[in-house]
Write a protein that holds these residues in place. Structure first.
Motif, mmCIF file in Angstrom:
data_model
loop_
_atom_site.group_PDB
_atom_site.id
_atom_site.type_symbol
_atom_site.label_atom_id
_atom_site.label_comp_id
_atom_site.label_asym_id
_atom_site.label_seq_id
_atom_site.Cartn_x
_atom_site.Cartn_y
_atom_site.Cartn_z
ATOM 1 N N GLN A 23 10.932 18.423 6.703
ATOM 2 C CA GLN A 23 12.453 17.966 6.885
ATOM 3 C C GLN A 23 13.517 19.028 6.735
ATOM 4 O O GLN A 23 14.393 19.033 7.473
ATOM 5 N N VAL A 24 13.070 20.031 5.893
ATOM 6 C CA VAL A 24 14.064 21.139 5.700
ATOM 7 C C VAL A 24 13.795 21.817 7.035
ATOM 8 O O VAL A 24 14.917 22.488 7.684
ATOM 9 N N ARG A 25 12.736 22.298 7.665
ATOM 10 C CA ARG A 25 12.588 22.821 8.845
ATOM 11 C C ARG A 25 13.342 22.141 9.858
ATOM 12 O O ARG A 25 14.133 22.798 10.732
ATOM 13 N N GLY A 26 13.355 20.872 10.001
ATOM 14 C CA GLY A 26 14.132 19.973 11.143
ATOM 15 C C GLY A 26 15.585 20.230 10.840
ATOM 16 O O GLY A 26 16.334 20.506 11.909
ATOM 17 N N LEU A 27 16.018 20.383 9.669
ATOM 18 C CA LEU A 27 17.644 20.609 9.328
ATOM 19 C C LEU A 27 17.951 22.177 9.742
ATOM 20 O O LEU A 27 19.060 22.252 10.321
ATOM 21 N N LEU A 28 17.043 23.029 9.534
ATOM 22 C CA LEU A 28 17.405 24.438 9.795
ATOM 23 C C LEU A 28 17.340 24.345 11.564
ATOM 24 O O LEU A 28 18.282 25.402 11.807
ATOM 25 N N LEU A 29 16.399 24.075 11.998
ATOM 26 C CA LEU A 29 16.250 24.038 13.481
ATOM 27 C C LEU A 29 17.672 23.292 13.967
ATOM 28 O O LEU A 29 18.199 23.997 14.993
ATOM 29 N N GLU A 30 17.887 22.375 13.502
ATOM 30 C CA GLU A 30 19.290 21.770 13.962
ATOM 31 C C GLU A 30 20.458 22.613 13.621
ATOM 32 O O GLU A 30 21.405 22.497 14.765
ATOM 33 N N GLY A 31 20.490 23.276 12.706
ATOM 34 C CA GLY A 31 21.516 24.341 12.353
ATOM 35 C C GLY A 31 21.634 25.410 13.303
ATOM 36 O O GLY A 31 22.630 25.821 13.798
ATOM 37 N N VAL A 59 12.028 25.082 1.018
ATOM 38 C CA VAL A 59 13.088 25.703 1.768
ATOM 39 C C VAL A 59 12.367 27.261 2.438
ATOM 40 O O VAL A 59 12.360 27.497 3.596
ATOM 41 N N ARG A 60 11.532 27.749 1.467
ATOM 42 C CA ARG A 60 10.605 28.996 1.795
ATOM 43 C C ARG A 60 9.795 28.767 2.831
ATOM 44 O O ARG A 60 9.510 29.480 3.733
ATOM 45 N N GLU A 61 8.858 27.554 2.779
ATOM 46 C CA GLU A 61 7.946 27.144 3.892
ATOM 47 C C GLU A 61 8.701 26.933 5.133
ATOM 48 O O GLU A 61 7.958 27.401 5.900
ATOM 49 N N ALA A 62 9.758 26.368 5.186
ATOM 50 C CA ALA A 62 10.566 25.990 6.324
ATOM 51 C C ALA A 62 10.927 27.358 6.889
ATOM 52 O O ALA A 62 10.796 27.566 8.258
ATOM 53 N N LEU A 63 11.541 28.310 6.153
ATOM 54 C CA LEU A 63 11.865 29.763 6.749
ATOM 55 C C LEU A 63 10.565 30.409 7.235
ATOM 56 O O LEU A 63 10.867 31.110 8.065
ATOM 57 N N ARG A 64 9.592 30.503 6.685
ATOM 58 C CA ARG A 64 8.579 31.099 7.087
ATOM 59 C C ARG A 64 8.132 30.767 8.248
ATOM 60 O O ARG A 64 7.656 31.219 9.231
#
Length: 219
Positions: A23-31, A59-64
Motif C-alpha cells: 500500500q505504501v509503495r502504491g502511494l509513493l508511486l502515485e506521488g 515505508v522502508r520496504e516500499a522505498l527499497r
C-alpha cells in the motif's frame, strides 16, 4: 497523500489483505507520478512514516522496492532522493521488455489459438480512456494488454521477469517525463490483435517492433 487503508477488523481472511508495504509503495508511486516528488527531492523514511501514521518498516520496504527499479537513490543517513530518469535509461528498459514480449508472444499465439477476446477487451478500455482524455488510464490499460500476452505464454519465469521490470511504472514515466503528448493509441493495437487471431508466426517480431516503436518516440 492518502494514508494506507487500515486492515479490516473481524474474521476477514488475512491472505486477502493487501500488505501494508505494498500500500505504501502504491502511494509513493502515485506521488512520483503526479509530481509530488520530483527529481532531486528527498524522501525521508521517518517523516513519511509519521505522515502515514505507520511504522517505518513498511515505508522502508516500499522505498527499497522503488530503489530496485532505479527510481530512487539511497543517501546514507539522509534518506533517499528521487532520480532523474534519462531517455537512454527508458530505452534500455524498452529493449529488454521487447525481447521478453517477443518470446512470450511466440508461445502465447499457440496457446491462445486465435482467441483474442481478452486482448480486445483491453483495447476497448484503452479506446474508452482515450475518449475521455485519460492518458494515464490509457497507458495502464495498454500495460494490461501486454501483460495478458505475457501471461498467456504459460511461462511463469518469463512473467515474473517481465513484472520485475516495473513495466507500468516505466510506461507512465515515459508518458509524464519525456513527451507527455505521446500516449499509446488503442488503434495501434489492432494489427497485433489481428496477428494473434490469424495465428501469425511473425507475431513475436511484430510485438517487439511495436514496443520499440514507443521507445523511439520516448527518446
Amino acid at each position: 497523500m492518502t494514508r494506507p487503508t487500515p486492515p479490516p477488523s473481524g474474521d476477514a481472511d488475512p491472505l486477502s489483505r493487501v500488505p501494508l508495504g505494498e500500500q505504501v509503495r502504491g502511494l509513493l508511486l502515485e506521488g512520483l507520478l503526479n509530481g509530488r516528488w520530483r527529481p532531486g527531492d528527498r524522501i525521508v523514511e521517518r517523516r513519511l512514516a509519521a505522515e502515514l501514521t505507520v511504522s517505518q518498516a513498511p515505508v522502508r520496504e516500499a522505498l527499497r522496492s522503488l530503489q530496485s527499479l532505479g527510481l530512487l537513490d539511497a543517501e546514507p543517513n539522509r534518506g533517499v532522493r528521487v532520480r532523474e530518469i534519462s531517455p537512454a535509461e527508458l530505452r534500455e528498459v524498452y529493449q529488454v521488455r521487447a525481447a521478453l514480449e517477443r518470446l512470450a508472444a511466440e508461445s502465447a499465439v499457440v496457446r491462445l489459438a486465435g482467441d483474442t477476446a481478452a486482448l480486445e477487451r483491453h483495447a476497448e478500455r484503452m479506446a474508452a480512456a482515450a475518449g475521455t482524455g485519460d492518458a494515464l488510464g490509457q497507458a495502464r490499460h495498454g500495460v494490461a494488454f501486454h501483460r495478458e500476452i505475457v501471461a498467456a505464454s504459460g511461462n511463469g519465469a518469463l512473467l515474473r521477469t517481465w513484472e520485475g521490470l516495473g513495466v507500468e511504472v516505466w510506461t507512465v514515466l515515459s508518458l509524464h517525463r519525456v513527451r507527455p503528448e505521446l500516449h499509446e493509441n488503442a488503434a495501434d493495437y489492432q494489427p497485433l490483435i489481428e496477428a494473434f487471431r490469424r495465428r501469425d508466426p511473425e507475431v513475436g517480431r511484430l510485438l517487439a517492433e511495436h514496443v520499440l516503436e514507443y521507445a523511439d518516440r520516448s527518446v
